[in-house]
Design a protein around this motif. Structure first.
Motif, short mmCIF file in Angstrom:
data_model
loop_
_atom_site.label_atom_id
_atom_site.label_comp_id
_atom_site.label_asym_id
_atom_site.label_seq_id
_atom_site.Cartn_x
_atom_site.Cartn_y
_atom_site.Cartn_z
N ASN A 1 0.81 -1.21 0.00
CA ASN A 1 0.00 0.00 0.00
C ASN A 1 0.85 1.26 0.00
OD1 ASN A 1 0.96 -0.23 2.58
ND2 ASN A 1 -0.97 0.32 3.59
N SER A 2 2.15 1.14 0.05
CA SER A 2 3.05 2.29 0.03
C SER A 2 4.18 2.02 -0.95
CB SER A 2 3.61 2.53 1.44
OG SER A 2 4.62 3.52 1.38
N PRO A 3 4.17 2.71 -2.09
CA PRO A 3 5.22 2.47 -3.09
C PRO A 3 6.64 2.70 -2.56
CG PRO A 3 3.45 3.76 -4.04
CD PRO A 3 3.17 3.65 -2.58
N LYS A 4 6.85 3.72 -1.75
CA LYS A 4 8.20 3.98 -1.23
C LYS A 4 8.63 2.86 -0.28
CE LYS A 4 9.60 8.47 -2.24
NZ LYS A 4 9.01 8.59 -3.52
N ARG A 5 7.74 2.33 0.51
CA ARG A 5 8.10 1.21 1.39
C ARG A 5 8.50 -0.01 0.56
NH1 ARG A 5 3.88 -0.16 5.70
NH2 ARG A 5 5.56 -1.51 6.37
N ARG A 6 7.79 -0.25 -0.52
CA ARG A 6 8.12 -1.36 -1.42
C ARG A 6 9.50 -1.14 -2.04
NH1 ARG A 6 7.37 -6.42 -2.40
NH2 ARG A 6 5.14 -6.19 -2.25
N ILE A 7 9.80 0.09 -2.44
CA ILE A 7 11.10 0.41 -3.04
C ILE A 7 12.20 0.18 -2.02
CG2 ILE A 7 12.55 2.29 -3.91
CD1 ILE A 7 9.91 3.39 -5.22
N VAL A 8 12.03 0.65 -0.79
CA VAL A 8 13.03 0.47 0.26
C VAL A 8 13.27 -1.03 0.49
CG1 VAL A 8 13.47 0.73 2.74
CG2 VAL A 8 12.67 2.69 1.40
N LYS A 9 12.21 -1.78 0.60
CA LYS A 9 12.33 -3.23 0.80
C LYS A 9 13.11 -3.87 -0.34
CE LYS A 9 9.35 -7.34 0.92
NZ LYS A 9 7.95 -7.79 0.91
N ASP A 10 12.73 -3.57 -1.57
CA ASP A 10 13.39 -4.17 -2.73
C ASP A 10 14.86 -3.77 -2.82
OD1 ASP A 10 11.01 -5.41 -3.38
OD2 ASP A 10 10.48 -3.99 -4.96
N LEU A 11 15.17 -2.51 -2.50
CA LEU A 11 16.55 -2.04 -2.58
C LEU A 11 17.45 -2.72 -1.55
CD1 LEU A 11 16.04 1.76 -3.22
CD2 LEU A 11 16.90 0.06 -4.82
N VAL A 12 16.95 -2.90 -0.35
CA VAL A 12 17.75 -3.57 0.67
C VAL A 12 17.96 -5.03 0.29
CG1 VAL A 12 17.83 -4.29 3.10
CG2 VAL A 12 17.16 -1.96 2.50
N ILE A 13 16.95 -5.67 -0.23
CA ILE A 13 17.11 -7.05 -0.71
C ILE A 13 18.13 -7.10 -1.84
CG2 ILE A 13 15.94 -8.97 -1.88
CD1 ILE A 13 13.44 -8.24 -0.16
N ASP A 14 18.05 -6.15 -2.78
CA ASP A 14 19.02 -6.09 -3.88
C ASP A 14 20.45 -5.89 -3.36
OD1 ASP A 14 17.06 -6.44 -5.79
OD2 ASP A 14 16.90 -4.30 -6.28
N LEU A 15 20.60 -5.07 -2.32
CA LEU A 15 21.93 -4.81 -1.74
C LEU A 15 22.61 -6.10 -1.30
CD1 LEU A 15 21.38 -1.65 0.47
CD2 LEU A 15 23.21 -1.94 -1.19
N TYR A 16 21.85 -6.99 -0.71
CA TYR A 16 22.44 -8.20 -0.13
C TYR A 16 22.28 -9.44 -1.01
CZ TYR A 16 23.12 -5.31 3.90
OH TYR A 16 23.53 -4.30 4.73
N ASN A 17 21.44 -9.33 -2.02
CA ASN A 17 21.21 -10.46 -2.91
C ASN A 17 22.12 -10.42 -4.13
OD1 ASN A 17 19.81 -12.84 -3.10
ND2 ASN A 17 18.02 -11.97 -4.10
N GLY A 18 22.90 -9.34 -4.25
CA GLY A 18 23.82 -9.22 -5.38
C GLY A 18 23.21 -8.67 -6.64
N ASN A 19 21.99 -8.12 -6.57
CA ASN A 19 21.33 -7.54 -7.75
C ASN A 19 21.68 -6.05 -7.84
OD1 ASN A 19 19.74 -7.06 -9.94
ND2 ASN A 19 17.81 -7.59 -8.96
N TYR A 20 22.97 -5.76 -8.05
CA TYR A 20 23.46 -4.39 -7.99
C TYR A 20 22.98 -3.53 -9.15
CZ TYR A 20 26.45 -6.89 -4.79
OH TYR A 20 26.91 -7.70 -3.78
N ASP A 21 22.77 -4.12 -10.33
CA ASP A 21 22.31 -3.32 -11.47
C ASP A 21 20.95 -2.72 -11.20
OD1 ASP A 21 24.65 -3.76 -12.89
OD2 ASP A 21 23.88 -5.59 -13.83
#
Length: 119
Positions: free
Chosen positions: A11-31
């Motif tokens: 229900n909050s696009p910015k919260r979704r972005i924050v979640k996805d970015l932190v997962i990307d940081l540690y999952n190796g999805n740097y691009d």
């Protein structure tokens, strides 16, 4: 990597972005992470030199060891700001973190600044 994160971010696009970015940081999805960062940005790790170049940020992230699990406890957003906290499990034990994100504007999804606190 096992990932545990709040499911109520839809229900909050910015919260979704924050979640996805932190997962990307540690999952190796740097691009994916780098495409969401503004050309002029700051990546600030407390007690470390700041980084303001995408190439240098990618080099730093590629050096970090991959966690066995990532837990995001809370995610907050308001206007042009977002934040989250949680912990990683790595071979040496657990590392707790808090990220603070500043977006280019309240209506933008491009990140202008990332501040990381780690214990």
């Amino acid at each position: 990597m096992k990932i545990t994160a709040p499911n109520d971010c839809d229900n909050s696009p910015k919260r979704r972005i924050v979640k996805d970015l932190v997962i990307d940081l540690y999952n190796g999805n740097y691009d994916n992470l780098l495409k969401n960062i503004n050309e002029s940005f700051v990546y600030q790790r407390i007690d470390k030199p700041s980084i303001n170049n995408k190439e240098n940020l990618k080099k730093l992230l590629e050096k970090q060891s991959k966690p066995t699990s990532l837990t995001i406890d809370q995610i907050l957003s308001h206007g042009k700001f977002g934040a989250c906290n949680g912990y990683l499990e790595v071979s040496k034990g657990a590392t707790h973190f808090a990220y603070f994100f500043e977006f280019k504007s309240a209506g933008s999804n491009l990140i202008k600044k990332i501040t990381l606190y780690q214990v």
